[in-house]
Design a protein around this motif. Structure first.
Motif, PDB file in Angstrom:
ATOM      1  N   ALA A 404       0.835  -1.206   0.000  1.00 60.58           N
ATOM      2  CA  ALA A 404       0.000   0.000   0.000  1.00 60.58           C
ATOM      3  C   ALA A 404       0.867   1.253   0.000  1.00 60.58           C
ATOM      4  CB  ALA A 404      -0.924  -0.002   1.216  1.00 60.58           C
ATOM      5  N   GLN A 405       1.968   1.232   0.769  1.00 54.65           N
ATOM      6  CA  GLN A 405       2.889   2.378   0.793  1.00 54.65           C
ATOM      7  C   GLN A 405       3.585   2.540  -0.544  1.00 54.65           C
ATOM      8  OE1 GLN A 405       6.571   1.916   3.081  1.00 54.65           O
ATOM      9  NE2 GLN A 405       6.241   3.954   3.981  1.00 54.65           N
ATOM     10  N   GLU A 406       4.030   1.436  -1.112  1.00 55.43           N
ATOM     11  CA  GLU A 406       4.752   1.467  -2.382  1.00 55.43           C
ATOM     12  C   GLU A 406       3.880   2.005  -3.509  1.00 55.43           C
ATOM     13  OE1 GLU A 406       6.471  -1.822  -5.542  1.00 55.43           O
ATOM     14  OE2 GLU A 406       6.454  -2.328  -3.409  1.00 55.43           O
ATOM     15  N   LYS A 407       2.600   1.593  -3.527  1.00 55.95           N
ATOM     16  CA  LYS A 407       1.691   1.979  -4.607  1.00 55.95           C
ATOM     17  C   LYS A 407       0.824   3.185  -4.241  1.00 55.95           C
ATOM     18  CE  LYS A 407       3.096  -1.412  -7.179  1.00 55.95           C
ATOM     19  NZ  LYS A 407       3.920  -1.149  -8.379  1.00 55.95           N
ATOM     20  N   GLN A 408       1.077   3.761  -3.038  1.00 57.03           N
ATOM     21  CA  GLN A 408       0.336   4.929  -2.570  1.00 57.03           C
ATOM     22  C   GLN A 408      -1.171   4.659  -2.541  1.00 57.03           C
ATOM     23  OE1 GLN A 408       1.575   8.686  -4.287  1.00 57.03           O
ATOM     24  NE2 GLN A 408       3.642   7.938  -4.656  1.00 57.03           N
ATOM     25  N   LEU A 409      -1.528   3.556  -1.919  1.00 50.85           N
ATOM     26  CA  LEU A 409      -2.921   3.161  -1.756  1.00 50.85           C
ATOM     27  C   LEU A 409      -3.287   3.181  -0.283  1.00 50.85           C
ATOM     28  CD1 LEU A 409      -2.917   0.056  -4.130  1.00 50.85           C
ATOM     29  CD2 LEU A 409      -3.929   2.288  -4.632  1.00 50.85           C
ATOM     30  N   ASP A 410      -4.562   3.315  -0.012  1.00 57.61           N
ATOM     31  CA  ASP A 410      -5.064   3.175   1.357  1.00 57.61           C
ATOM     32  C   ASP A 410      -5.304   1.689   1.614  1.00 57.61           C
ATOM     33  OD1 ASP A 410      -6.011   3.687   3.857  1.00 57.61           O
ATOM     34  OD2 ASP A 410      -7.623   5.039   3.230  1.00 57.61           O
ATOM     35  N   VAL A 411      -5.515   1.334   2.883  1.00 54.58           N
ATOM     36  CA  VAL A 411      -5.822  -0.045   3.242  1.00 54.58           C
ATOM     37  C   VAL A 411      -7.321  -0.170   3.470  1.00 54.58           C
ATOM     38  CG1 VAL A 411      -5.412  -1.903   4.902  1.00 54.58           C
ATOM     39  CG2 VAL A 411      -3.545  -0.382   4.257  1.00 54.58           C
ATOM     40  N   HIS A 412      -7.908  -1.186   2.890  1.00 54.11           N
ATOM     41  CA  HIS A 412      -9.358  -1.361   2.947  1.00 54.11           C
ATOM     42  C   HIS A 412      -9.813  -1.685   4.380  1.00 54.11           C
ATOM     43  CE1 HIS A 412     -13.389  -2.807   1.992  1.00 54.11           C
ATOM     44  NE2 HIS A 412     -13.230  -2.277   0.787  1.00 54.11           N
ATOM     45  N   PRO A 413     -10.927  -1.096   4.824  1.00 54.34           N
ATOM     46  CA  PRO A 413     -11.422  -1.387   6.179  1.00 54.34           C
ATOM     47  C   PRO A 413     -11.665  -2.871   6.435  1.00 54.34           C
ATOM     48  CG  PRO A 413     -12.563   0.511   5.263  1.00 54.34           C
ATOM     49  CD  PRO A 413     -11.728  -0.059   4.157  1.00 54.34           C
ATOM     50  N   ASN A 414     -12.047  -3.603   5.423  1.00 51.82           N
ATOM     51  CA  ASN A 414     -12.266  -5.042   5.605  1.00 51.82           C
ATOM     52  C   ASN A 414     -10.967  -5.746   5.968  1.00 51.82           C
ATOM     53  OD1 ASN A 414     -13.798  -7.619   5.308  1.00 51.82           O
ATOM     54  ND2 ASN A 414     -12.359  -7.915   3.623  1.00 51.82           N
ATOM     55  N   ALA A 415      -9.858  -5.346   5.301  1.00 51.60           N
ATOM     56  CA  ALA A 415      -8.562  -5.937   5.624  1.00 51.60           C
ATOM     57  C   ALA A 415      -8.152  -5.586   7.050  1.00 51.60           C
ATOM     58  CB  ALA A 415      -7.510  -5.450   4.631  1.00 51.60           C
ATOM     59  N   LEU A 416      -8.405  -4.342   7.456  1.00 52.22           N
ATOM     60  CA  LEU A 416      -8.088  -3.921   8.824  1.00 52.22           C
ATOM     61  C   LEU A 416      -8.883  -4.720   9.844  1.00 52.22           C
ATOM     62  CD1 LEU A 416      -8.010  -0.051   8.255  1.00 52.22           C
ATOM     63  CD2 LEU A 416      -6.042  -1.542   8.674  1.00 52.22           C
ATOM     64  N   ARG A 417     -10.129  -5.003   9.514  1.00 53.32           N
ATOM     65  CA  ARG A 417     -10.975  -5.784  10.419  1.00 53.32           C
ATOM     66  C   ARG A 417     -10.429  -7.201  10.576  1.00 53.32           C
ATOM     67  NH1 ARG A 417     -17.521  -6.459   9.681  1.00 53.32           N
ATOM     68  NH2 ARG A 417     -17.979  -7.154  11.811  1.00 53.32           N
ATOM     69  N   LEU A 418     -10.016  -7.799   9.483  1.00 59.94           N
ATOM     70  CA  LEU A 418      -9.461  -9.151   9.536  1.00 59.94           C
ATOM     71  C   LEU A 418      -8.136  -9.170  10.299  1.00 59.94           C
ATOM     72  CD1 LEU A 418     -10.216 -10.247   5.860  1.00 59.94           C
ATOM     73  CD2 LEU A 418     -11.387 -11.046   7.941  1.00 59.94           C
ATOM     74  N   ILE A 419      -7.323  -8.131  10.106  1.00 56.47           N
ATOM     75  CA  ILE A 419      -6.056  -8.036  10.845  1.00 56.47           C
ATOM     76  C   ILE A 419      -6.336  -7.991  12.341  1.00 56.47           C
ATOM     77  CG2 ILE A 419      -4.160  -6.451  11.396  1.00 56.47           C
ATOM     78  CD1 ILE A 419      -4.032  -5.775   8.408  1.00 56.47           C
ATOM     79  N   ARG A 420      -7.307  -7.193  12.727  1.00 56.47           N
ATOM     80  CA  ARG A 420      -7.665  -7.078  14.137  1.00 56.47           C
ATOM     81  C   ARG A 420      -8.022  -8.447  14.722  1.00 56.47           C
ATOM     82  NH1 ARG A 420      -6.356  -4.183  18.282  1.00 56.47           N
ATOM     83  NH2 ARG A 420      -6.926  -2.018  18.248  1.00 56.47           N
ATOM     84  N   GLN A 421      -8.726  -9.230  13.941  1.00 55.85           N
ATOM     85  CA  GLN A 421      -9.158 -10.548  14.406  1.00 55.85           C
ATOM     86  C   GLN A 421      -8.004 -11.543  14.482  1.00 55.85           C
ATOM     87  OE1 GLN A 421     -12.305 -11.628  11.692  1.00 55.85           O
ATOM     88  NE2 GLN A 421     -13.676 -10.011  12.402  1.00 55.85           N
ATOM     89  N   ASP A 422      -6.947 -11.296  13.681  1.00 58.49           N
ATOM     90  CA  ASP A 422      -5.841 -12.254  13.591  1.00 58.49           C
ATOM     91  C   ASP A 422      -4.538 -11.738  14.191  1.00 58.49           C
ATOM     92  OD1 ASP A 422      -7.482 -14.069  12.248  1.00 58.49           O
ATOM     93  OD2 ASP A 422      -6.987 -13.252  10.279  1.00 58.49           O
ATOM     94  N   LEU A 423      -4.605 -10.714  15.035  1.00 59.85           N
ATOM     95  CA  LEU A 423      -3.383 -10.127  15.592  1.00 59.85           C
ATOM     96  C   LEU A 423      -2.545 -11.130  16.382  1.00 59.85           C
ATOM     97  CD1 LEU A 423      -4.423  -6.556  16.815  1.00 59.85           C
ATOM     98  CD2 LEU A 423      -2.757  -7.117  15.049  1.00 59.85           C
ATOM     99  N   LYS A 424      -3.200 -12.133  16.949  1.00 58.49           N
ATOM    100  CA  LYS A 424      -2.459 -13.121  17.737  1.00 58.49           C
ATOM    101  C   LYS A 424      -1.459 -13.909  16.883  1.00 58.49           C
ATOM    102  CE  LYS A 424      -6.119 -16.623  17.283  1.00 58.49           C
ATOM    103  NZ  LYS A 424      -7.020 -15.767  16.468  1.00 58.49           N
TER     104      LYS A 424
END
Length: 930
Positions: A404-424
């Protein structure tokens, strides 16, 4: 509304009506006596109910039930007043259809949530045309509520007006969305509700969502656009109650409900997210109720003076290395972070719903999709292709942000939600993974906006899990007035500032840093040092030393070599050294440069340390950096660079003085040789070492002009906007206490002294230079300021004004300073090693009005001569350094004399003599975050 236990203990409306009927039987309902008795009865009931509610709240420490109970109390009061107005005072024997009225609660009060001192928002709803009876009842109700001391916001409209205005104004739309029938005609309210749902809600969800999200963004901008400011606004700030309420409004507009359990059923939140939502909501409500009760008004800012009491009320105790107030505020910031996470989740769900409704792109939620390196790009935001992507490859939690940084894109809220669930899944194995560490280091040192990427990593919880030491300072605050942001936010901002300096965006503010940054041998070293410099705060020891230990373990993991790791550890260990020497020591004293050069040892470390110091200070807060700090850092840098690259440090003093005298002789064209020799002989050797050629020429001309005119008092001033400083030079007859008198005179005119150089001539004159700023840290030359300053100094020196007396009067009449909430242990350090020619006295205490002037007067009473003064503050903490000699021009070495100096200065630093002689405080310059 929630069930409220023992309602009659709060207010017994049935009994109240009986008592009012008794008053009506004794006095005519239209008489003044009736209204007086009615008001007294209602005041008594309201006061009793309010005390009961506060007692219950302090006992339970639960804000949500308290808000519902408070709403219930006000409901009953309003219903009672309306009944009295309509049945006793303005009773109608045969009312017409137009003589009806509905009282509607709107806004937060409409939700049935009312904080202790919040406004009561009412809508008086009448039929097509308002009658005189309606006007009389409304007027009676409002005046009675105002007389009770309630803050009432009100509007008076018919149904059609409500709908017409709601179509034009989203604020009115929102208020009516939460409308609740309170009393009076129910059919009228039902008609308004029906039209609202049909004409406002139906088919308008997209516009409403866009308006509320835009409103939220604008509000965040107004309140600093960060949830990590150390005096947050719990209602309007980012991550506060208003953000939660925005979700409520959208949910109600879309789904017709504000019940979180219903939103779980609809798939908006998971059960775990529901629990987080409820916890966050309850915590914020509780804090807000405490704030209102403490302030006895609708206070929404968690100010420094409120924080300790809030922490105590909510049960946060001091632990090793961390104050209870800091633990409370950390909890607050983590809750605010949860609110941000839940907002993103909610918005992701909104987007998904919009995609189902339309196959065409819409204004806010475009649907364009494409594949990119195993991810999906949706509307300019990077998303995973499967909900199991992170489970199958945990390294993707870093790779996603890297791409996302390399291509200057934002991160999708759905991906953030999944990350939150899988932080362990971010565990020891992933932390040891070379690819994962390479990705992190690439993001940290990227030339493509590392600040935004690191903030996203932090918001998602990835940063703190991948770098556990950083996780310990997430939401970590320091309870002081100097640090504006939490430690994690400060660190991320510092990295962003470093990136901006490197790219040239801050070249005007930091020309030297921008110039030398390309000469730095390893960018990785510099960026890692900025990342780690404050990482050990809150551990109960010296965070510089502890941070260096962290660097020694973390840097090899990130792929740095042994030599680079050593350099990072050194930078973290000494990251406060540059500012301490530049802001507290006399740079013109060769011993200062000598001692600093011994610490730095190499030009490369000098470059790295300067840049680290600049970004550290700049990231403390928006008003901490100014040109004067930059000038001091540059002066020390150039002097140290000369020393480290073969120049002389303490040698050649006589040669340098001779060289400067030759320059002065050349510059004073048109002067007679005898006059030049006289000018040179007027100064002792120390003068030539402490001033540059430009100042020496200006001094010579100033003194000659004064001599010719026979003036015993001369003041010259010049401002330098780049350095953010006004330089005031005073030439007058020398006498004991001159410095103390001048500082007092400057204090009463609002000049803030940040530095001072004192020189005495061989013929008994004083040439003193003061570097001053205004209260905002800028030049002191606006309007009539300089004229008033000259007059005040001259009047003081002539004995016509006594600043210390004026200051005492001001202190007695002024409001208490915000710094009074903080405790700073007074400290006096007497150092005979910091200078070869002076005793250096470093004083630390709580900043307060008159501190500098009082310290100056104390040094005068101790028969000490001040050669230079260096003034600094760190929020509520003042650090003032004086270079002094005894009355014979020597260092102070006698132990008894040193002990007496320490004793007197400690006394001056305390508040025990607050009513004594002191000047107004000097607004002092800040140093790097400590």
């Amino acid at each position: 509304m929630e069930k409220i236990p023992n309602r009659k203990e709060i207010i017994n409306r049935k009994l109240l009506i009986t008592e009012i009927d008794s008053i009506a039987a004794e006095y005519s309902p239209t008489s003044f006596e009736f209204r007086r008795e009615l008001l007294e009865k209602l005041k008594s009931v309201l006061e009793g109910g309010t005390k009961e509610l506060e007692r219950r709240f302090l006992e339970s420490n639960k804000g949500r039930p308290a808000m519902y109970a408070n709403s219930f109390l006000i409901d009953q009061i309003i219903r009672t007043i309306y009944d009295v107005a309509s049945k006793n005072v303005y009773r109608l024997s045969n009312p017409t259809p137009e003589e009806t009225l509905s009282i509607v609660a709107v806004g937060g009060y409409g939700r049935g949530e009312l904080a202790p001192y919040s406004d009561v928002d009412l809508l008086f709803l009448f039929p097509y045309k308002q009658t005189s009876w309606c006007e009389q009842v409304i007027e009676f109700t409002l005046y009675m509520l105002w007389d009770l001391g309630l803050k009432v916001g009100h509007s008076t409209r018919n149904v059609d007006e409500c709908i017409r205005l709601a179509k034009k104004d989203v604020t009115i739309q929102t208020a009516l969305l939460e409308a609740r029938h309170l009393w009076g005609d129910q059919e009228l309210f039902a008609e308004m509700r029906q039209k609202y749902m049909k004409e406002i809600v139906a088919g308008n969800s997209k516009d409403f969502i866009e308006a509320k999200l835009q409103e939220r963004g604008e509000r965040h901008e107004r309140f600093g656009n960060s949830r990590y400011v150390v005096e947050p606004n719990i209602k309007e700030g980012k991550g506060g109650l208003r953000d939660l309420q925005t979700l409520f409004w959208i949910a109600k507009f879309l789904h017709g409900t504000t019940e979180i359990s219903r939103l779980v059923e609809l798939g908006v939140f998971t059960e775990k997210e529901r629990r987080r939502f409820t916890k966050a909501s309850n915590f914020l409500r509780t804090v807000r109720c405490h704030l209102h009760y403490l302030a006895k008004r609708p206070e929404e800012r968690i100010t420094f003076d409120m924080q300790p009491e809030l922490a105590q009320r909510m049960g946060y105790k001091d632990h090793a290395g961390t104050l209870g107030v800091e633990r409370f505020m950390k909890h607050y910031f983590l809750v605010a972070k949860d609110v941000g996470d839940l907002t993103r989740i909610f918005c992701a769900n909104l987007e998904a719903e919009q995609q189902k409704k339309s196959r065409f792109a819409i204004t806010r939620f475009g649907l364009r999709r494409r594949k990119l390196k195993g991810y999906r790009v949706e509307s300019g935001r990077l998303n995973v292709t499967s909900d199991d992507d992170f489970k199958n490859a945990p390294v993707k939690m870093l790779d996603l942000f890297h791409l996302a940084q390399e291509k200057q894109l934002d991160v999708h809220p759905n991906a953030l939600r999944l990350i939150r669930q899988d932080l362990k899944l971010i565990n020891r194995k992933l932390r040891a993974d070379k690819t994962a560490n390479r990705l992190f280091l690439d993001m940290l040192t990227s030339r493509n906006d590392p600040e935004t990427t690191l903030r996203r990593l932090n918001e998602a919880g990835v940063f703190g899990r991948f770098i556990p030491d950083f996780g310990r300072v997430v939401a970590q605050m320091q309870h002081d007035m100097y640090h504006v942001y939490t430690v994690d936010e400060h660190t991320i901002r510092a990295i962003g500032i470093l990136s901006q300096i490197e790219s040239g965006l801050l070249i005007e503010d930091h020309p030297l840093s921008h110039k030398i940054l390309p000469k730095v041998l390893s960018r990785n070293v510099l960026y890692c040092a900025v990342l780690i410099h404050d990482i050990a705060k809150g551990r109960g020891g010296d965070h510089s030393i502890l941070g260096a230990e962290v660097a020694e373990k973390l840097c090899p993991r990130l792929g740095l070599s042994a030599s680079d790791t050593e350099t990072v550890a050194w930078l973290v260990r000494y990251h406060l050294a540059f500012s301490n020497f530049a802001f507290k020591r006399d740079i013109s004293d060769p011993k200062t440069v000598e001692d600093f050069a011994k610490i730095v040892q190499s030009p490369e470390r000098l470059r790295l340390l300067l840049i680290l110091t600049v970004v550290d200070i700049r990231a403390v807060g928006p008003k901490v950096w100014n040109g004067w700090k930059g000038q001091l850092l540059r002066e020390l840098y150039y002097a140290s660079e000369t020393a480290l690259t073969g120049g002389h440090i303490s040698e050649g003093r006589e040669e340098r003085a001779k060289h400067l005298q030759e320059n002065l002789t050349t510059a004073l064209k048109g002067w007679k040789k005898a006059d030049i020799e006289k000018q040179i002989n007027r100064f002792y050797p120390s003068y030539w070492m402490a001033t540059n050629s430009e100042d020496q020429i200006a001094h010579a001309k100033l003194m000659r002009k004064a001599d010719k005119k026979g003036k015993l008092f001369t003041v010259d001033a010049k401002s330098d906007p780049f350095r953010s400083i006004t330089e005031v030079t005073i030439f007058t007859a020398d006498h004991p206490g001159l410095f103390a008198r001048v500082t007092g005179a400057m204090s009463i005119t609002g000049a803030n002294i940040v530095d001072a150089k004192i020189h005495t001539t061989t013929d008994g004159m004083a040439l003193d230079t003061f570097f001053i700023q205004d209260s905002d840290g800028k030049v002191f030359d606006a309007g009539e300021r300089m004229k008033k300053l000259r007059v005040a100094i001259e009047a003081t020196l002539q004995g016509d004004r006594k600043p210390h007396v004026e200051i005492i009067d001001r202190r007695k009449s002024s409001l208490p300073s915000r710094t009074q909430v903080f405790k700073v242990q007074p400290s006096v350090l007497l150092d005979n090693k910091a200078s070869n020619t002076h005793t250096v006295i470093e004083l630390m205490g709580r900043d307060r009005p008159g501190l500098l002037a009082e310290l100056s007067r104390t040094l005068f009473t101790l028969s000490l001569t001040i050669s230079s003064a260096h003034i600094a503050t760190y929020g509520e903490r003042a650090v003032d350094v004086f270079y002094v000699k005894d009355s014979f021009g020597h260092k102070i070495t006698n132990k008894v004399k040193l002990s007496n100096i320490e004793k007197k200065l400690v006394l001056a630093l305390t508040d025990k003599i607050a009513s004594g002689t002191r000047g107004v405080k000097s607004k002092k310059k800040a140093t790097a975050t400590g």
